[in-house]
Design a protein around this motif. Structure first.
Motif, PDB file in Angstrom:
ATOM      1  N   LEU A 163      54.553  -7.659  -0.452  1.00 20.21           N
ATOM      2  CA  LEU A 163      55.483  -6.721   0.550  1.00 20.21           C
ATOM      3  C   LEU A 163      55.821  -7.689   1.738  1.00 20.21           C
ATOM      4  N   GLY A 164      57.016  -7.447   2.233  1.00 23.32           N
ATOM      5  CA  GLY A 164      57.631  -7.873   3.522  1.00 23.32           C
ATOM      6  C   GLY A 164      57.327  -6.726   4.402  1.00 23.32           C
ATOM      7  N   ALA A 165      57.684  -6.968   5.850  1.00 23.82           N
ATOM      8  CA  ALA A 165      57.665  -6.179   6.758  1.00 23.82           C
ATOM      9  C   ALA A 165      58.776  -6.404   7.853  1.00 23.82           C
ATOM     10  N   SER A 166      59.474  -5.299   8.520  1.00 24.91           N
ATOM     11  CA  SER A 166      60.160  -5.594   9.561  1.00 24.91           C
ATOM     12  C   SER A 166      59.421  -5.815  10.792  1.00 24.91           C
ATOM     13  N   ALA A 167      58.284  -5.268  10.904  1.00 25.54           N
ATOM     14  CA  ALA A 167      57.487  -5.412  12.254  1.00 25.54           C
ATOM     15  C   ALA A 167      55.822  -5.374  11.733  1.00 25.54           C
ATOM     16  N   LEU A 168      55.010  -6.255  12.721  1.00 22.05           N
ATOM     17  CA  LEU A 168      53.629  -6.121  12.344  1.00 22.05           C
ATOM     18  C   LEU A 168      53.349  -5.856  13.842  1.00 22.05           C
ATOM     19  N   SER A 169      52.558  -4.413  13.944  1.00 17.69           N
ATOM     20  CA  SER A 169      52.051  -4.020  15.307  1.00 17.69           C
ATOM     21  C   SER A 169      50.205  -3.782  15.129  1.00 17.69           C
ATOM     22  N   ASP A 221      58.674 -11.261  26.164  1.00 17.92           N
ATOM     23  CA  ASP A 221      57.774 -12.479  26.332  1.00 17.92           C
ATOM     24  C   ASP A 221      56.390 -11.997  26.117  1.00 17.92           C
ATOM     25  N   GLU A 222      55.819 -11.088  26.640  1.00 16.32           N
ATOM     26  CA  GLU A 222      54.305 -10.546  26.523  1.00 16.32           C
ATOM     27  C   GLU A 222      54.410  -9.264  25.947  1.00 16.32           C
ATOM     28  N   PRO A 223      54.171  -9.143  24.693  1.00 15.03           N
ATOM     29  CA  PRO A 223      54.418  -7.749  24.145  1.00 15.03           C
ATOM     30  C   PRO A 223      53.388  -6.707  24.280  1.00 15.03           C
ATOM     31  N   THR A 224      52.322  -7.163  24.935  1.00 13.05           N
ATOM     32  CA  THR A 224      51.106  -6.501  25.083  1.00 13.05           C
ATOM     33  C   THR A 224      50.824  -5.935  26.557  1.00 13.05           C
ATOM     34  N   THR A 225      51.781  -6.481  27.361  1.00 12.20           N
ATOM     35  CA  THR A 225      51.460  -6.263  28.747  1.00 12.20           C
ATOM     36  C   THR A 225      51.172  -4.727  29.073  1.00 12.20           C
ATOM     37  N   ALA A 249      49.734 -17.980  13.363  1.00  9.86           N
ATOM     38  CA  ALA A 249      48.757 -17.153  13.641  1.00  9.86           C
ATOM     39  C   ALA A 249      49.115 -16.163  14.732  1.00  9.86           C
ATOM     40  N   PRO A 250      48.943 -14.791  14.740  1.00  8.76           N
ATOM     41  CA  PRO A 250      48.942 -13.773  15.656  1.00  8.76           C
ATOM     42  C   PRO A 250      47.996 -14.126  16.847  1.00  8.76           C
ATOM     43  N   GLU A 251      48.445 -13.509  18.293  1.00  5.85           N
ATOM     44  CA  GLU A 251      47.238 -13.809  19.257  1.00  5.85           C
ATOM     45  C   GLU A 251      47.080 -12.053  19.806  1.00  5.85           C
ATOM     46  N   GLY A 252      46.111 -11.884  20.589  1.00 13.64           N
ATOM     47  CA  GLY A 252      46.101 -10.932  21.320  1.00 13.64           C
ATOM     48  C   GLY A 252      45.621  -9.520  20.416  1.00 13.64           C
ATOM     49  N   PRO A 253      46.081  -8.456  20.756  1.00 14.66           N
ATOM     50  CA  PRO A 253      45.632  -7.242  20.139  1.00 14.66           C
ATOM     51  C   PRO A 253      45.809  -7.241  18.430  1.00 14.66           C
ATOM     52  N   LEU A 254      47.031  -7.700  18.252  1.00 10.74           N
ATOM     53  CA  LEU A 254      47.368  -8.018  16.586  1.00 10.74           C
ATOM     54  C   LEU A 254      46.184  -8.728  16.025  1.00 10.74           C
ATOM     55  N   ALA A 255      45.993  -9.889  16.501  1.00 10.40           N
ATOM     56  CA  ALA A 255      44.853 -10.926  15.874  1.00 10.40           C
ATOM     57  C   ALA A 255      43.724 -10.103  15.773  1.00 10.40           C
ATOM     58  N   LYS A 256      43.221  -9.252  16.947  1.00 12.72           N
ATOM     59  CA  LYS A 256      41.983  -8.742  17.163  1.00 12.72           C
ATOM     60  C   LYS A 256      41.803  -7.713  16.152  1.00 12.72           C
ATOM     61  N   VAL A 257      42.911  -6.900  15.705  1.00 14.33           N
ATOM     62  CA  VAL A 257      42.812  -5.830  14.733  1.00 14.33           C
ATOM     63  C   VAL A 257      42.754  -6.139  13.354  1.00 14.33           C
ATOM     64  N   LEU A 258      43.595  -7.234  13.106  1.00  8.89           N
ATOM     65  CA  LEU A 258      43.343  -7.943  11.607  1.00  8.89           C
ATOM     66  C   LEU A 258      41.898  -8.591  11.556  1.00  8.89           C
ATOM     67  N   ASP A 259      41.131  -8.973  12.565  1.00  8.67           N
ATOM     68  CA  ASP A 259      39.926  -9.396  12.370  1.00  8.67           C
ATOM     69  C   ASP A 259      39.008  -8.378  12.233  1.00  8.67           C
ATOM     70  N   ARG A 260      39.386  -7.262  12.803  1.00 11.98           N
ATOM     71  CA  ARG A 260      38.236  -6.051  12.823  1.00 11.98           C
ATOM     72  C   ARG A 260      38.316  -5.464  11.497  1.00 11.98           C
ATOM     73  N   ASN A 261      39.604  -5.332  10.858  1.00  6.59           N
ATOM     74  CA  ASN A 261      39.835  -4.764   9.596  1.00  6.59           C
ATOM     75  C   ASN A 261      39.605  -5.696   8.351  1.00  6.59           C
TER      76      ASN A 261
END
Length: 252
Positions: free
Chosen positions: A171-177, A17-21, A233-245
């Motif tokens: 490209l697709g992906a099995s996972a986005l971290s 439920d909270e992947p970045t705990t 749209a993703p949230e948390g660390p994934l959203a931040k890293v997309l914005d940073r890059n």
């Protein structure tokens, strides 16, 4: 069930439920020490259920079902992603495409909307979808056939791709971290990384169920990716890293 087993089951439920705990948050919720949580996380990681991150953990993407099964899941989400993707590709003439249910859906949309393009594909599902349009030229990548994925992999596939270049790779992906997009198949990760190197622009298409998960083969860092299209749209660390890059995020 022992107290330790119940606690570890609760950890997996919380991470779902909270992947970045973080470790401290888990310790507080479960009323144990941070050292206990760290031991739990290490053992869960050894079992292949999670991946350790700095200060916490992330669920690993499970073994993906075969392509024919995945194609029956999240159909409306993939179709929305495909509708959003094709206009972005309108100026391209030569494409490389990875395998997977979402890329096959994009291929069907490309066959409906685009004309007089060349596509280099290693997936039979992608090639079959594109073949509905007689103006699309398809180059099939040779190699070792993976039955579950319906795609070609291996050294011969890599050598073949290195002789070509493309305007776009899809490209697709099995996972986005936060570390980057990854695939459950090591062989697919090798193919995708090569396609990225051979293409001027790139696009990752993946639904929200892939967010904040890690799979076996990371094929790029986010600094290598131009655009991602998803149904949310993703949230948390994934959203931040997309914005940073400076990854361009488009929501279908």
């Amino acid at each position: 069930m022992s107290k330790k087993s119940r606690r570890r089951s609760e950890i997996l439920s919380i991470l779902a439920d909270e992947p970045t705990t973080r470790v401290k948050a888990l310790a507080s919720r479960l009323e144990v020490t941070t050292e206990t949580i760290r031991r739990d996380l290490e053992e869960l990681a050894e079992q292949g259920l999670i991946s350790r991150t700095y200060g916490g953990a992330m669920l690993r993407a499970g073994n993906e079902p075969v392509l024919s099964h995945r194609e029956r899941q999240l159909v409306s989400e993939r179709e929305a992603i495909a509708r959003r993707a094709v206009p972005e590709l309108a100026e391209g003439k030569t494409f490389m495409m990875g395998s997977g249910a979402t890329t096959a859906t994009v291929a069907r949309r490309m066959a409906f909307e685009m004309r007089n393009i060349t596509v280099i594909a290693h997936s039979f599902a992608v090639a079959t979808a594109l073949a509905q349009n007689p103006t699309i030229r398809i180059l099939m990548v040779p190699g070792e056939y993976h039955a579950g994925e319906g795609a070609m992999h291996g050294a011969q596939a890599i050598r073949f791709l290195q002789d070509y270049s493309a305007d776009w790779v899809i490209l697709g992906a099995s996972a986005l971290s936060p570390d980057g997009p990854s695939d459950a198949l090591i062989e697919a990760g090798d193919v995708y990384a090569t396609m990225l190197r051979q293409s001027s622009q790139n696009l990752v298409v993946a639904d929200h169920s892939k967010f904040d998960r890690m799979a076996t083969a990371r094929y790029a860092r986010w600094s290598d990716i131009d655009t991602i299209i998803s149904d949310k749209a993703p949230e948390g660390p994934l959203a931040k890293v997309l914005d940073r890059n400076e990854v361009r995020l488009l929501v279908s």
